[in-house]
Design an enzyme around this catalytic site. Sequence first.
Site, PDB file in Angstrom:
ATOM      1  N   LYS A  18       1.602  -3.239  -1.763  1.00  0.00           N
ATOM      2  CA  LYS A  18       2.703  -3.905  -2.466  1.00  0.00           C
ATOM      3  C   LYS A  18       2.977  -3.178  -3.792  1.00  0.00           C
ATOM      4  CE  LYS A  18       2.523  -6.721   1.019  1.00  0.00           C
ATOM      5  NZ  LYS A  18       1.680  -7.909   1.112  1.00  0.00           N
ATOM      6  N   TYR A  22      -2.275 -16.322   2.671  1.00  0.00           N
ATOM      7  CA  TYR A  22      -1.561 -15.329   3.494  1.00  0.00           C
ATOM      8  C   TYR A  22      -1.926 -15.541   4.970  1.00  0.00           C
ATOM      9  CZ  TYR A  22      -0.473 -10.464   4.952  1.00  0.00           C
ATOM     10  OH  TYR A  22       0.003  -9.339   5.559  1.00  0.00           O
ATOM     11  N   ARG A  41     -16.075  10.112   4.599  1.00  0.00           N
ATOM     12  CA  ARG A  41     -15.890   8.670   4.787  1.00  0.00           C
ATOM     13  C   ARG A  41     -16.420   7.868   3.598  1.00  0.00           C
ATOM     14  NH1 ARG A  41     -19.882   6.631   7.837  1.00  0.00           N
ATOM     15  NH2 ARG A  41     -19.431   7.847   9.705  1.00  0.00           N
ATOM     16  N   ASP A  69      -7.284 -13.389  -3.746  1.00  0.00           N
ATOM     17  CA  ASP A  69      -6.266 -12.392  -3.418  1.00  0.00           C
ATOM     18  C   ASP A  69      -5.312 -12.319  -4.614  1.00  0.00           C
ATOM     19  OD1 ASP A  69      -3.912 -11.103  -2.474  1.00  0.00           O
ATOM     20  OD2 ASP A  69      -4.329 -11.716  -0.409  1.00  0.00           O
TER      21      ASP A  69
END
Length: 397
Positions: free
Chosen positions: A214, A117, A64, A189
Amino acid sequence: MASPKNVHPDRPDTYRIETELTHLGRNPESHQGFVNTPVYRGSTILFPDMQALMKNDAPYVYGRKGTPTTTSLEDAMNHLEKAAGTVLVPSGLGAITCALLAILERGDHLLISDSVYYPTRQFANTMLTRMGVHITYFDPLCGKKIGKYMNDRTRAVYLESPGSHSFEVQNIPAIAEVARKRKAYVLADNTWATPLYHKPLDLGADISIQACTKYITGHSDAMLGTISCNKRAYKKVRKTWEILGNCAGSEEIFLGLRGLRTLKIRLEQHAKNAMEVASWLQQRPEVKKVIYPALPDDPGHKIWKRDFTGASGLFSVILKPCEQEALAAMLNDLRLFGMGWSWGGFESLIVPFELSNIRTATQWKAKGPCLRFHIGLESPADLIADLEAGFARLNRT
Ligand SMILES: *Cc1c(COP(=O)(O)O)cnc(C)c1O
């Protein structure tokens, strides 16, 4: 956390970006000569003896907390974003929420750009509000007037330049200067431009967020996010990331690394195709306005030119008012444009959108229907022919 052996130890600083993109985050010598860092699948990492286990200072201690695959992409993103440290999370939204949770405490005031967003807005309005964080939305074009929205509790300013759907280019240096004086963090962002074309940390931001879903992975086949931080923010973000247990999957990280190798040539083509289609759309009688910062007459063009080194393939169009039915006739039979969420893959997409009941600090005044285009790697001539047939259907209905 970083193990120097998984990244090339003596990479010179003078390489140009194309060279960097082919070499970042890999060191074949550490992997039996294999060109790419492999997908390390693992939870448990074994220690040689009790002393080593108790000391807990090995470069990798538990799946992790990272594997050599993780380190490879972290290193590459650090370099591209000019960051002191990066953490990898399972989605772009995961990056946004983890970064905000790292910075904010009960009673803090958070400023968010009004064209952010939508899921960012939702997170702020629900979970952050429940935690006791006060939220104010601001005009994305406010620049240095950001100060008028601030108070003594303002801990952070959240930007997304250009804004989702409406593409307002924000004056990050001016906003960051005001924020810095008040010791507020600036988060940005950076998904639209990617770190190839825009480096928020260089312009004064503390954190740059990337939905690698993206353009970084670039093939519509993975979900992945990154949070790249300066020194001041990194410790907080890394700690919160560890506490949340929000680690990205190794397969997805591998796809992120693979995407980086072709990022430059893909983005150049996306931008070239987008400019061709956007310019064609500007001439259409059905179109009221094309919103794309790379267009010379776009309101954000000047700041875009100053703060970005390129554009990607995502822009919006406001049509002249027409019937919903006519719009559906246009969109439903497009051959090359898919209708669906997300963007940044190799393929073209189109989605209608409506913003008027989302904004709170500014007003969205468009009267006609709005369309968001993602221009893929198809031939622009074919895309234009597809749209031309679409407009004919719209006019006929
Ligand atoms: C898509 C997107 C995100 C979220 O990314 P996911 O990987 O889909 O969670 C965040 N910011 C922007 C600007 C986006 O377009």
